[in-house]
Design a protein around this motif. Structure first.
Motif, mmCIF file in Angstrom:
data_model
loop_
_atom_site.group_PDB
_atom_site.id
_atom_site.type_symbol
_atom_site.label_atom_id
_atom_site.label_comp_id
_atom_site.label_asym_id
_atom_site.label_seq_id
_atom_site.Cartn_x
_atom_site.Cartn_y
_atom_site.Cartn_z
ATOM 1 N N PRO A 7 0.839 -1.209 0.000
ATOM 2 C CA PRO A 7 0.000 0.000 0.000
ATOM 3 C C PRO A 7 0.869 1.254 0.000
ATOM 4 C CG PRO A 7 0.091 -0.940 2.202
ATOM 5 C CD PRO A 7 0.821 -1.899 1.302
ATOM 6 N N GLU A 8 0.237 2.377 -0.298
ATOM 7 C CA GLU A 8 0.981 3.643 -0.320
ATOM 8 C C GLU A 8 1.555 3.953 1.060
ATOM 9 O OE1 GLU A 8 0.386 8.398 -1.389
ATOM 10 O OE2 GLU A 8 -1.278 6.995 -1.663
ATOM 11 N N LEU A 9 0.762 3.724 2.091
ATOM 12 C CA LEU A 9 1.210 3.953 3.461
ATOM 13 C C LEU A 9 1.274 2.622 4.187
ATOM 14 C CD1 LEU A 9 -0.957 7.102 4.319
ATOM 15 C CD2 LEU A 9 1.447 7.054 3.642
ATOM 16 N N THR A 10 2.467 2.252 4.650
ATOM 17 C CA THR A 10 2.630 0.998 5.376
ATOM 18 C C THR A 10 2.515 1.267 6.874
ATOM 19 O OG1 THR A 10 5.028 1.312 5.363
ATOM 20 C CG2 THR A 10 4.088 -0.035 3.608
ATOM 21 N N TYR A 11 1.792 0.399 7.562
ATOM 22 C CA TYR A 11 1.616 0.532 9.002
ATOM 23 C C TYR A 11 2.129 -0.736 9.679
ATOM 24 C CZ TYR A 11 -1.485 4.409 7.772
ATOM 25 O OH TYR A 11 -2.004 5.570 7.264
ATOM 26 N N TYR A 12 3.220 -0.579 10.391
ATOM 27 C CA TYR A 12 3.782 -1.699 11.140
ATOM 28 C C TYR A 12 3.986 -1.256 12.583
ATOM 29 C CZ TYR A 12 4.989 -3.436 6.467
ATOM 30 O OH TYR A 12 4.940 -3.845 5.167
ATOM 31 N N TYR A 13 3.914 -2.215 13.499
ATOM 32 C CA TYR A 13 4.249 -1.906 14.882
ATOM 33 C C TYR A 13 5.724 -1.527 14.939
ATOM 34 C CZ TYR A 13 -0.222 -3.909 16.316
ATOM 35 O OH TYR A 13 -1.552 -4.162 16.472
ATOM 36 N N LYS A 14 5.997 -0.333 15.436
ATOM 37 C CA LYS A 14 7.347 0.212 15.380
ATOM 38 C C LYS A 14 8.352 -0.552 16.238
ATOM 39 C CE LYS A 14 6.095 3.601 12.658
ATOM 40 N NZ LYS A 14 6.517 3.636 11.249
ATOM 41 N N PHE A 15 7.856 -1.319 17.196
ATOM 42 C CA PHE A 15 8.775 -2.048 18.071
ATOM 43 C C PHE A 15 9.220 -3.377 17.454
ATOM 44 C CE2 PHE A 15 4.435 -3.077 19.352
ATOM 45 C CZ PHE A 15 4.427 -4.467 19.278
ATOM 46 N N LEU A 16 8.563 -3.787 16.357
ATOM 47 C CA LEU A 16 8.954 -5.033 15.696
ATOM 48 C C LEU A 16 10.183 -4.810 14.816
ATOM 49 C CD1 LEU A 16 5.507 -6.483 14.558
ATOM 50 C CD2 LEU A 16 6.896 -7.208 16.501
ATOM 51 N N THR A 17 10.930 -5.866 14.596
ATOM 52 C CA THR A 17 12.054 -5.809 13.671
ATOM 53 C C THR A 17 11.574 -6.253 12.289
ATOM 54 O OG1 THR A 17 12.744 -8.103 14.027
ATOM 55 C CG2 THR A 17 13.606 -6.441 15.559
ATOM 56 N N ALA A 18 12.404 -6.004 11.276
ATOM 57 C CA ALA A 18 12.061 -6.445 9.923
ATOM 58 C C ALA A 18 11.895 -7.962 9.884
ATOM 59 C CB ALA A 18 13.146 -6.001 8.944
ATOM 60 N N LEU A 63 2.746 -8.408 -8.506
ATOM 61 C CA LEU A 63 2.946 -7.416 -7.454
ATOM 62 C C LEU A 63 2.113 -6.181 -7.771
ATOM 63 C CD1 LEU A 63 6.759 -7.256 -6.598
ATOM 64 C CD2 LEU A 63 4.897 -7.547 -4.980
ATOM 65 N N ILE A 64 1.316 -5.736 -6.798
ATOM 66 C CA ILE A 64 0.545 -4.506 -6.927
ATOM 67 C C ILE A 64 1.137 -3.497 -5.956
ATOM 68 C CG2 ILE A 64 -1.715 -3.436 -6.655
ATOM 69 C CD1 ILE A 64 -3.000 -6.056 -7.437
ATOM 70 N N LEU A 65 1.665 -2.411 -6.502
ATOM 71 C CA LEU A 65 2.374 -1.415 -5.705
ATOM 72 C C LEU A 65 1.686 -0.063 -5.853
ATOM 73 C CD1 LEU A 65 6.019 -2.317 -6.855
ATOM 74 C CD2 LEU A 65 4.701 -3.356 -4.990
ATOM 75 N N LEU A 102 2.229 -4.266 -11.373
ATOM 76 C CA LEU A 102 1.277 -3.189 -11.639
ATOM 77 C C LEU A 102 1.472 -2.146 -10.555
ATOM 78 C CD1 LEU A 102 -1.361 -1.883 -12.829
ATOM 79 C CD2 LEU A 102 -2.634 -3.384 -11.291
ATOM 80 N N PHE A 103 1.819 -0.931 -10.945
ATOM 81 C CA PHE A 103 1.981 0.072 -9.902
ATOM 82 C C PHE A 103 1.523 1.443 -10.334
ATOM 83 C CE2 PHE A 103 6.003 0.804 -12.067
ATOM 84 C CZ PHE A 103 6.328 2.120 -11.800
ATOM 85 N N SER A 104 1.045 2.197 -9.354
ATOM 86 C CA SER A 104 0.661 3.579 -9.595
ATOM 87 C C SER A 104 1.766 4.475 -9.066
ATOM 88 C CB SER A 104 -0.660 3.915 -8.896
ATOM 89 O OG SER A 104 -0.492 3.918 -7.494
ATOM 90 N N SER A 105 1.923 5.618 -9.675
ATOM 91 C CA SER A 105 2.959 6.552 -9.237
ATOM 92 C C SER A 105 2.694 7.918 -9.825
ATOM 93 C CB SER A 105 4.344 6.058 -9.678
ATOM 94 O OG SER A 105 5.349 6.989 -9.309
ATOM 95 N N HIS A 106 3.116 8.942 -9.059
ATOM 96 C CA HIS A 106 3.097 10.300 -9.584
ATOM 97 C C HIS A 106 4.485 10.714 -10.066
ATOM 98 C CE1 HIS A 106 -0.664 10.699 -7.029
ATOM 99 N NE2 HIS A 106 -1.046 11.125 -8.207
ATOM 100 N N GLU A 107 5.462 9.841 -9.883
ATOM 101 C CA GLU A 107 6.828 10.113 -10.337
ATOM 102 C C GLU A 107 6.945 9.670 -11.801
ATOM 103 O OE1 GLU A 107 8.928 11.687 -8.526
ATOM 104 O OE2 GLU A 107 7.973 11.583 -6.561
ATOM 105 N N LEU A 108 6.523 10.533 -12.696
ATOM 106 C CA LEU A 108 6.386 10.133 -14.096
ATOM 107 C C LEU A 108 7.718 9.868 -14.780
ATOM 108 C CD1 LEU A 108 3.460 12.452 -15.213
ATOM 109 C CD2 LEU A 108 3.373 10.137 -14.336
#
Length: 250
Positions: A87-98, A161-163, A193-199
């Protein structure tokens, strides 16, 4: 050529609240994404890009038309088993590691511990986070967090992959690393498949693009063909298609 994504007369309409009129987010959209290509899905804010992606992901039901993945209706759960999503904005628990985040998603997809270990090790190397794997996400830069998101989207070894805006908010180095990852994944046979404003980036990495505005398809084709047809770069094509008129100076 196999169509990984097939949209035919797709229509999505949101009911208005109270006395508000209904909103037509996607209007008879038809397009196809072929196996092994990088496809740019472009349009101004509110053009219907995210809604279309949400239909493919099963988050939103279409009002009309059809959407298919690998030849299967998107409403069939099996159609989405071969998808990775960032997704455009990723939400992860900040205390977790990768590493902990990837292990969590590996369990969701039912990977065995042995499979998980191999996939996690390979993905951390792919996104260049091996040395930071045991650090909490809160210590990561925006670019590093985005690369964790890409690794998460790849944990099930998807074919598609949908980005959604994968380089949003990244500095030039972060954008370059994401571009390199997209190119590497394409070389491995993934469909993206991805959307972007960075043309400028879209023009660099995409095989084909579609430009939508107000829920309707305006232009679709190979980037090289469109640039030759319009005799200008992709950014100017985009502005022309969506009807942007620069303010005249008095």
């Amino acid at each position: 050529m196999e169509n990984v994504v097939q949209l035919k007369n797709l229509r999505v309409e949101y009911r208005g609240r109270g006395s508000q009129p209904a909103k037509l987010a996607v209007n008879n959209l038809s397009l196809a994404v072929h196996a092994g290509e990088v496809f740019g899905f472009l349009g101004p804010n509110g053009a219907g890009k995210t809604t279309t992606m949400n239909v493919l992901l099963g988050f939103v039901n279409a009002t009309g038309g059809e959407a298919r993945l690998f030849g299967v209706n998107v409403r069939d759960p099996i159609a989405r088993q071969r998808i990775g999503y960032l997704p455009e904005l990723t939400y992860y628990y900040k205390f977790l590691t990768a590493e902990e985040i990837l292990r969590f998603y590996a369990k969701i997809f039912g990977l065995t511990q042995s499979e998980s270990n191999k996939r996690i090790e390979a993905l951390l190397k792919l996104v260049e986070l091996t040395e930071a794997a045991k650090r909490p996400i809160k210590s990561y830069s925006k670019g590093m967090q985005q690369r964790v998101g890409l690794a998460q989207a790849l944990i099930n070894n998807p074919d598609l992959l949908i980005l959604d805006e994968p380089t949003s908010g990244l500095d030039p180095l972060g954008r370059m690393k994401v571009r390199q990852l997209i190119q590497r994944l394409k070389n491995e046979g993934k469909t993206i498949l991805f959307s972007s404003h960075e043309l400028g980036e879209v023009e660099t990495v995409c095989d084909r693009v579609a430009i939508v505005d107000k829920g309707e398809l305006k232009v679709e084709g190979r980037v090289t063909d469109l640039v030759a047809q319009y005799q200008c770069d992709l950014e100017k094509i985009f502005l022309n298609v969506v009807g942007y008129q620069p303010e005249s100076r008095s």
